[in-house]
Design an enzyme around this catalytic site. Structure first.
Site: not given
Length: 692
Positions: A478, A481, A484
């Site tokens: 996670e 993410h 990102h």
């Protein structure tokens, strides 16, 4: 903060509407929403104003008497909807992470209205005419790469949404979208209730024999929180195989636990799923596609349903062969002809102990949450990307469990905020996810504020939070993410961060899992929570060997779920089952691909497949495996490209993580590796390639 009840302290809930915190940009660092001021009654007025304002802004763009230009049409569209962006980010974070009855009632009301609003924006004829004019002339407009990409994405979104359909067809399309949105909300609400009700409650600690003492204590605390004082409760995670199946010694209790897990949503969500699939099929036909899968994948990196089918063909056979080898080893260890589904993880753990001298429970004392977070996840990000973290207890998040960290680049410049909300609670949906409270955009002058949610059981006060290896991997995943989103460096919000195709978005997060096992990182965080002693040096290598033993099971259960999703969204509407035929439909779909394995149920069955029937992964769950091809290839690149980790990290950040959807995602991949992806590293990882 709320008042004390004294007449001298104004009640923030009674402030005039102009004080609604969503009506103006937050003045907090990085635009963090002012959670201390936000009340439930602020949401509906903010949605009302946000919808009205954006409709007016879109109408103004469409009615502009000046010829369309990039600035007065495309950029103007990106600037619209400020209030709606702010309230939506906060509300839907709350709906997932800290819901209550009032939130669920408003969600049921507002979701179909937002679907209708999205249609109104996407299908506005005057706006589409201006975008069409620009799109047809795009080669001569002198746009830079990001501007051209933005124009193309706005145009494509409207074509895909039905902007070229006749008015009567658009009317039906709007009805379909509203019905689907309502049903998906119903699915999530049903699943939340069913999952809570399916918690396995036992009377005595002895019944939980095999679980570590700290897990039994956590089960007692969980039972107390659920109103079962003096008993023990195992709440279900969102997927099929619950982690306790690997440790519980009582086979009857294992069977009860798996049955409870697989039975969720069967009575409440089967008919909902069928209705959603039927409506999606009708919508796809209206949009000129043979199936929802065809419509969905056309805008993904896969491009065609044939490409997805080819991927299934490459992966399913080797996965089944690998799983059969594992199953034979388990049967041998159990002294039986074959091992059933409820017993697979239990005997897999026994084989790991026998073959690799590794007891998963023995790892837990070395995997304490705070150490994994600071000395693992954060340290890896510093090692690879140079960024640093400082907790900001002065910044109020949306729940007492949620913690706020300020993130800086290697040169000390500010990057954004990271919010970590790691614990399970009754008000939080299952699973783990990342979302954004503020999306990075140079146009809007915004730095990112990202959230990670996990569901780690909270122990009794004062007790350490010890993780299993799967939870460690999930935290690193996670956080991939989150990186990102935080590294996004684009002008336009539509192209920012994780706004990439569904079958690409899991790629950076899966790459980030590699750092959990990186020797320098593992040695730093894997220390005994009481003594500080490092994890015995032989355990990491044993762990890697033991993990590989389970690759066959993992591959089959994931592929089975992907095949179920694919089946629901590829069959014609008139071939969908009735409510009492869901199980037979699942069995037939799995059998067609050879995946009807009696001992390896799909990672998700229809009734609790929230990715697909309650979220945005419809005909997209294959994307986890599609992205893993890219992930395995990139992990090999990190290890073998001859550069330092820091140098490689800068390339990965600059060429891919920072670009969002401002360039074609596969072009970003090629900019890092210098070529198209190779299936070889994934097949080797999954036990079917040369490394086997």
């Amino acid at each position: 903060m709320t008042g004390t009840g004294s007449a001298a302290v104004p009640d923030p809930d009674r402030r005039p509407a102009t004080s609604n915190p969503f009506f103006s940009a937050s003045e907090l660092p990085y635009g963090l929403p002012p959670f201390a001021r936000i009340r439930h009654e602020h949401f509906r007025p903010a949605f009302e104003r946000g919808i009205a304002e954006q409709l007016a802004e879109v109408a103004a763009v469409g009615a502009d008497s000046e010829p369309p230009t990039f600035e007065n049409t495309v950029a103007a569209l990106e600037l619209s909807g400020a209030v709606l962006r702010r309230v939506s980010a906060v509300f839907f974070n709350k709906a997932n992470a800290d819901t209550d009855e009032a939130t669920q009632e408003l969600e049921a009301e507002i979701v179909p209205r937002l679907a209708a609003h999205e249609d109104a924006v996407l299908l506005d004829p005057a706006l589409f005419a201006r975008l069409e004019t620009l799109y047809e002339a795009r080669a001569g407009l002198g746009l830079d790469g990001e501007q051209l990409r933005l124009l193309e994405r706005h145009h494509a979104a409207r074509v895909r949404a039905g902007a070229r359909l006749a008015p009567e067809q658009q009317r039906r399309l709007r009805e379909l979208n509203a019905e689907i949105a309502t049903l998906c909300t119903d699915f999530r609400r049903n699943l939340r209730a069913d999952t809570a009700a399916a918690a396995l409650v036992v009377d005595r600690a002895e019944e939980l024999a095999g679980l570590p003492d700290d897990e039994i204590a956590t089960a007692a605390e969980n039972a107390r929180a659920l109103g079962h004082d003096g008993r023990f409760a195992l709440s279900l995670l969102n997927f099929t195989n619950q982690p306790q199946l690997a440790a519980l010694e009582d086979p009857a209790l294992r069977e009860r636990l798996l049955t409870a897990s697989m039975g969720r949503g069967g009575a409440t969500n089967g008919s909902v799923a069928i209705a959603v699939a039927r409506l999606r099929a009708e919508r796809a036909a209206l949009l000129g596609h043979s199936s929802h899968a065809s419509w969905q994948v056309a805008d993904q990196t896969a491009g065609t349903t044939d490409a997805v089918a080819e991927m299934f063909g490459k992966l399913i056979g080797p996965a089944l062969v690998h799983a059969e080898r594992e199953g034979a080893a388990l049967a041998d260890a159990a002294g039986v002809a074959e091992v059933g589904a409820a017993d697979w993880q239990f005997y897999a753990e026994r084989v790991r102990r026998q073959r690799f001298d590794l007891d998963a429970a023995a790892l837990r004392p070395y995997l304490e949450l705070e150490a994994v977070l600071r000395d693992g996840v954060f340290h890896a990000a510093t090692l690879v990307y140079g960024i640093t973290f400082a907790e900001r207890p002065d910044l109020v998040a949306y729940h007492p469990d949620a913690r706020v960290f300020e993130v800086h680049n290697a040169d000390g410049s500010p990057l954004g905020l990271y919010v970590g909300d790691f614990h399970a609670r009754e008000s939080k949906r299952g699973g783990a996810w990342m979302n954004e409270l503020v999306t990075q955009s140079h146009l809007l002058g915004q730095r990112p504020v990202v959230v990670n949610n996990l569901n780690i059981a909270k122990p009794a006060a004062g007790e350490p939070v010890l993780l299993n290896w799967s939870e460690v991997t999930t935290l690193f995943h996670e956080f991939g993410h989150a990186l990102h989103g935080m590294f996004s460096d684009v002008r336009y919000p539509l192209l920012a961060g994780t706004e990439v195709p569904r079958d690409f978005v899991e790629f950076p997060s899966q790459v980030n899992e590699m750092w959990a096992e990186w020797p320098e990182v593992l040695a730093r965080y894997a220390r005994h929570h009481r003594t500080g002693e490092p994890m015995p040096p032989e355990l990491p290598s044993r762990l890697r060997e033991a993990e590989r033993f389970g690759e066959g099971f993992d591959s089959v259960e994931h592929l089975a779920a992907a095949v179920l999703d694919w089946a629901w969204h590829t069959v014609p509407a008139d071939e969908l089952p009735t409510a009492d035929g869901v199980e037979a439909f699942e069995t037939a779909a799995l059998a067609r691909h050879g995946l009807a394995h009696p001992a390896i149920p799909p990672r998700y069955r229809t009734g609790y497949f929230a990715h697909v029937f309650g979220g945005g992964y419809a005909a997209g769950y294959y994307g986890y495996r599609w992205a893993e091809v890219l992930d395995a290839d990139t992990v090999r690149w990190f290890r073998e490209n001859g550069r330092t980790v820091r140098e490689s990290g800068e390339i990965f950040r600059r060429e891919l993580l920072s670009r969002g959807n401002s360039i074609d995602p596969m072009a970003a991949f090629r900019a890092v590796l210098g070529r198209d992806p190779d299936f070889g590293p994934l097949l080797a990882r999954r036990g079917a390639g040369p490394a086997e």
